[in-house]
Design an enzyme around this catalytic site. Sequence first.
Site, mmCIF file in Angstrom:
data_model
loop_
_atom_site.group_PDB
_atom_site.id
_atom_site.type_symbol
_atom_site.label_atom_id
_atom_site.label_comp_id
_atom_site.label_asym_id
_atom_site.label_seq_id
_atom_site.Cartn_x
_atom_site.Cartn_y
_atom_site.Cartn_z
ATOM 1 N N THR A 341 0.814 -1.217 0.000
ATOM 2 C CA THR A 341 0.000 0.000 0.000
ATOM 3 C C THR A 341 0.854 1.277 0.000
ATOM 4 O O THR A 341 2.062 1.237 0.185
ATOM 5 C CB THR A 341 -0.934 0.010 1.219
ATOM 6 O OG1 THR A 341 -0.180 -0.240 2.412
ATOM 7 C CG2 THR A 341 -2.008 -1.049 1.085
ATOM 8 N N SER A 367 1.243 8.641 5.130
ATOM 9 C CA SER A 367 0.690 8.624 3.779
ATOM 10 C C SER A 367 1.822 8.920 2.814
ATOM 11 O O SER A 367 2.436 9.978 2.889
ATOM 12 C CB SER A 367 -0.422 9.669 3.631
ATOM 13 O OG SER A 367 -0.821 9.765 2.282
ATOM 14 N N ARG A 368 2.111 7.987 1.916
ATOM 15 C CA ARG A 368 3.243 8.181 1.001
ATOM 16 C C ARG A 368 2.902 9.121 -0.151
ATOM 17 O O ARG A 368 3.767 9.422 -0.964
ATOM 18 C CB ARG A 368 3.721 6.819 0.478
ATOM 19 C CG ARG A 368 4.233 5.928 1.606
ATOM 20 C CD ARG A 368 4.949 4.686 1.122
ATOM 21 N NE ARG A 368 5.361 3.890 2.259
ATOM 22 C CZ ARG A 368 4.734 2.803 2.687
ATOM 23 N NH1 ARG A 368 3.658 2.386 2.066
ATOM 24 N NH2 ARG A 368 5.158 2.131 3.739
ATOM 25 N N VAL A 369 1.640 9.557 -0.224
ATOM 26 C CA VAL A 369 1.269 10.566 -1.217
ATOM 27 C C VAL A 369 1.513 11.960 -0.649
ATOM 28 O O VAL A 369 1.895 12.880 -1.350
ATOM 29 C CB VAL A 369 -0.203 10.389 -1.638
ATOM 30 C CG1 VAL A 369 -0.669 11.519 -2.522
ATOM 31 C CG2 VAL A 369 -0.374 9.059 -2.369
#
Length: 532
Positions: A341, A367-369
Site C-alpha cells: 500500500t 501517507s506516502r502521497v
Amino acid sequence: MNAVKIQPEEVTNILAEQIEKYKQYLEVSEVGRVILVGDGIARVYGLDGAMAGELIKFPGDVYGMVFDLSEDNVGAILLGSDMHVREGDEVHTTGRIVEIPVGEAMLGRVINSLGQPIDGKGPIRTDEAAPIEKIAPGVVKRQPVCEPLQTGLKAIDSMVPIGRGQRELIIGDRQTGKTALAVDTIINQRGTDVVCIYVAIGQKKSSVAAVVQRLDEHNALDYTVILNASAADPAPMQFLAPYAGCTIGEYFRDNGKHALVIFDDLSKQAVAYRQMSLLLRRPPGREAYPGDIFYCHSRLLERAAKMNDALGAGSLTALPIIETQAGEIASYIPANVISITDGQIYLEADLFFSGVRPAINVGNSVSRVGGAAQVKAMKQVAGRLRLELAQYREIESFAQFGSELDKATQDQIARGRRLVEVLKQGQYEPMHVADQVIQIFAVVNGFLDDIEIDDITRFESELLEFIVNASAEARNELIEKLQLDEELEAKLKEAIGAFKRTFAPSDVLKATDEAQKPAEPADDAEGEASAE
C-alpha cells in the site's frame, strides 16, 4: 369446393428462404466427473481443456470455479453449498471466466460475492457484467495521485491525507474503530461524485446489518454498494468478495467517475485462501499460508489507480483493513500489505481505551502521497501539526517519571494535550474540510492555549456555530478558495478572537447555574423548630 392451385414457384421460393435462414447451433462443453467433494472444494476428472478461473457447472445449479490445475484432474472451489454434489456427478465447462454484474443499478443494494441481491429488494436490472479478475492498469494508463479524497476526520485529513487513486491501509487490533473510520469516510462522500463499495469479509451478519442501517440513516446508501461474504458463507465466497467489489469499482473508474472500495477485512480473506489451499493440498509456507499469499493481495490492490486524462481521469481508491494481534504490525500478513500500500493508518488500542478517538498513532501512521492529496488551506495550517504531536508523545513519556521540566517543555506538553483534544471526533460526525481548517487554525495560532482541556470540545463546536452565524462570509470564502491568504487569515483571527471574548468557561457556567437555582423550601421539622 374449388381446389387450391399451388404454384411450383411459390414452393421453391419458400424452401429457398427457409434454407437461407437455417443455422446450425452446436454447443460444445467438456464433461468431467467428481472424484472428491467436501469443505467447499471438489476434485474433477476429465476436464483437460478447462481454464484457470473458468466457471464450471455442477448438478443442482451449483457453480464452481477452476482453482487448481493438476496433471490428471482439476481442483474447483464451489460457489455455493456442497450438500447436493456427490462423487460421480457430471460436471460441465461453460467456457466463461467468473463474472459479476456491474452498473448503476448496483447502487443502494446489498449483494453477495456473485453479484446476487441478498437484501430482499428484488432482482438487479443490469445487462453489463465484468470478470472478477483483471490485470491492473499499466504505468502509462495512470497519472500521479493529485486529488484529495476527504474522509471528514480531522486527524486523517490533516496528518495522513488520502488521495483519489491511493491505497491506504487501515490497521489495528480488533475493536479499535477500523470499521467506524471506514463508515465515516463513506458518510462524508455524501454530496460528492464518489461512489462507495463496502466489502464485508467474514463479518457477523448482525454487524453488516448495523452498517447498512447506519448508512441508511445518514442517506449514504444511494451511492453505496454493500457486498457481504459473511462468516456463515463458505471460504470460496469470502475469498472472491474483494475481487468482486474491486470489479464493481472499476466499472465506475473506467467510465470517468470516482469510486472508493473498502475491504473489511483482508485478514479474513487470507484465512479463507489458506483454508482452500490446504484442502487442495497446496504446499504450506510461513504460518501455513500458501507461498502466493502476497500475490493474492498485490494483484487486488494494484487495481486501484488514478487514470490519465485520455482514459477519462477516473479513479479507484482502496482502503484495505487488516486486523492485528496485540498490536503486532510486523507479523506476516500485516507486513505484506503494508509493503503493497501507499501508507497506513495505525489505530492503537491504548489510545482508544484512553478516550482518544479516532485512536490514530501518529508515529506509525503515514501517507506516502503526502501533501499532493491535501487542499492548500489544510497544508498551510497543519504543516507542523504532525511533528508537534510526535514530539509531544515523546516528551510525555519522560514527564511520567515526575522529573522537573523547564517552562518551554511544559508549554509544549500543554500545547500537545490541546492538539490531541482538538483532533478527537465523535463517530458518524464527519466534518467539511473548511470547518476542520478553522478548528486547527485556532489551536495552532494559540487561541486555545489558555482554554481548559475539558472546555475544548465545547469551544470547538460553539466556535463553528458562531462563525456560521456571525462570520459566514469568511467561511464561505474559505470553502470557495480552499486557500488562506493574509486577508482571510486576518478575518479568521478576528472572528475567533471575537468568539473567545464571549466564551464562558465551565466553572463560570456552573457558578451561574448554581446562583440561578431557586432556594429549596425548608423541611417541616426545620419549620417547626424555627417557629418555636
